[in-house]
Design an enzyme around this catalytic site. Structure first.
Site, mmCIF file in Angstrom:
data_model
loop_
_atom_site.group_PDB
_atom_site.id
_atom_site.type_symbol
_atom_site.label_atom_id
_atom_site.label_comp_id
_atom_site.label_asym_id
_atom_site.label_seq_id
_atom_site.Cartn_x
_atom_site.Cartn_y
_atom_site.Cartn_z
ATOM 1 N N HIS B 53 0.854 -1.176 0.000
ATOM 2 C CA HIS B 53 0.000 0.000 0.000
ATOM 3 C C HIS B 53 0.902 1.242 0.000
ATOM 4 O O HIS B 53 2.106 1.146 0.263
ATOM 5 C CB HIS B 53 -0.908 -0.017 1.228
ATOM 6 C CG HIS B 53 -2.096 -0.940 1.081
ATOM 7 N ND1 HIS B 53 -3.189 -0.883 1.921
ATOM 8 C CD2 HIS B 53 -2.352 -1.920 0.180
ATOM 9 C CE1 HIS B 53 -4.078 -1.804 1.551
ATOM 10 N NE2 HIS B 53 -3.594 -2.443 0.501
ATOM 11 N N GLU B 55 1.248 3.791 2.020
ATOM 12 C CA GLU B 55 1.912 4.096 3.288
ATOM 13 C C GLU B 55 3.048 3.107 3.547
ATOM 14 O O GLU B 55 4.131 3.475 4.033
ATOM 15 C CB GLU B 55 0.910 4.020 4.448
ATOM 16 C CG GLU B 55 -0.306 4.940 4.322
ATOM 17 C CD GLU B 55 -1.502 4.252 3.664
ATOM 18 O OE1 GLU B 55 -1.300 3.524 2.656
ATOM 19 O OE2 GLU B 55 -2.634 4.436 4.144
ATOM 20 N N SER B 78 -7.355 7.509 3.574
ATOM 21 C CA SER B 78 -7.377 7.064 4.972
ATOM 22 C C SER B 78 -6.797 5.654 5.104
ATOM 23 O O SER B 78 -7.123 4.769 4.317
ATOM 24 C CB SER B 78 -8.827 7.103 5.467
ATOM 25 O OG SER B 78 -8.884 6.813 6.839
ATOM 26 N N CYS B 80 -5.883 1.865 5.753
ATOM 27 C CA CYS B 80 -6.538 0.578 6.043
ATOM 28 C C CYS B 80 -5.978 0.033 7.356
ATOM 29 O O CYS B 80 -5.075 0.611 7.960
ATOM 30 C CB CYS B 80 -6.309 -0.406 4.895
ATOM 31 S SG CYS B 80 -4.718 -1.269 4.971
ATOM 32 N N CYS B 83 -2.149 -0.598 7.348
ATOM 33 C CA CYS B 83 -1.330 0.616 7.433
ATOM 34 C C CYS B 83 -1.510 1.301 8.789
ATOM 35 O O CYS B 83 -0.550 1.823 9.355
ATOM 36 C CB CYS B 83 -1.694 1.543 6.286
ATOM 37 S SG CYS B 83 -1.346 0.787 4.670
#
Lengths: 150, 150
Positions: B53, B55, B78, B80, B83
């Site tokens: 992802h 992040e 935002s 998950c 993360c």
């Protein structure tokens, strides 16, 4: 239980391989339909990757898929919050943990999110992790960012 | 707020680069002392890596360190649960979120664990993510394993 021992030993062999490479001795395998479909271990030292905990490396090596509901993750050490969050996000329904004496991890978080958790308290896993923490306490602290509890 | 816009735009440029590569348009940067020290974006498609992802890729590229307490993570979407769990485990104290309309994420989990969260509700982030979800809904669903809420 015998099958659980077989698969946690496969995870332990991953951990031992990492230890012998100078890395953190934490390993994981993913089992589907009674066979190992992915294996991995911590690669912080080997790859300079702080996100490469054993569970993460194993999930990465499993590759892309849309459904994790048939999988069981075996890990030598109780999952940290990164790995526990990943298990919950991807919907892995079952986790078998080698031990949690070296690191408490997040069993309650997993249970609260509907994950089945089986704790084996495996002596080989405990001994290898204990030996490593005694030998390289700073590296162990770095791996969890100094956060035994989050 | 202007500085937040500058850094979320840097995260947006990461997201746009991923979109232009055929990947998921989610990007992140990490800021320390007023400058960007790491940048990354989702690489599920590009690297076949389900853990990459935006992040996570950004934290991976930051490399090894033992202390995350001086960092702010900017992410276009935002976080998950993978993360969010990573942010909490590593002790990243501040997260600036581009938007959470496309995906609610886990702001409450972060707040409950003492992370400061600032939501910008950025229109560029929203529009890019909305366009992508409309174009490739199956790929988006795969990226979160079909789990909008965990």
């Amino acid at each position: 239980m015998d099958q659980h021992r077989e698969f946690i030993q496969a995870a332990y062999r991953q951990a031992l391989a990492s230890y012998n490479e100078g890395g953190l001795p934490i390993g994981a395998v993913i089992v589907e339909g009674g066979r190992v479909v992915a294996a991995g271990h911590n690669r912080r030292v080997q790859d300079g990757d702080p996100t490469a905990h054993g569970e993460m490396d194993c999930i990465r090596r499993l590759g892309r898929r849309s459904d994790y509901s048939t999988l069981t993750l075996y890990t030598t050490l109780s999952p940290c919050m990164m790995c526990a969050g990943t298990i919950v996000q991807f919907g892995i329904p079952r986790v078998v943990v080698g031990e949690e004496r070296s690191f408490p991890g997040n069993r309650d978080f997993l249970l609260d999110h509907g994950v089945d958790v089986l704790l084996l308290d495996d002596s080989e896993c405990r001994q290898l992790m204990g030996r490593f923490i005694g030998e390289k306490p700073e590296l162990w602290s770095e791996d969890i960012a100094g956060r035994e509890r989050v």
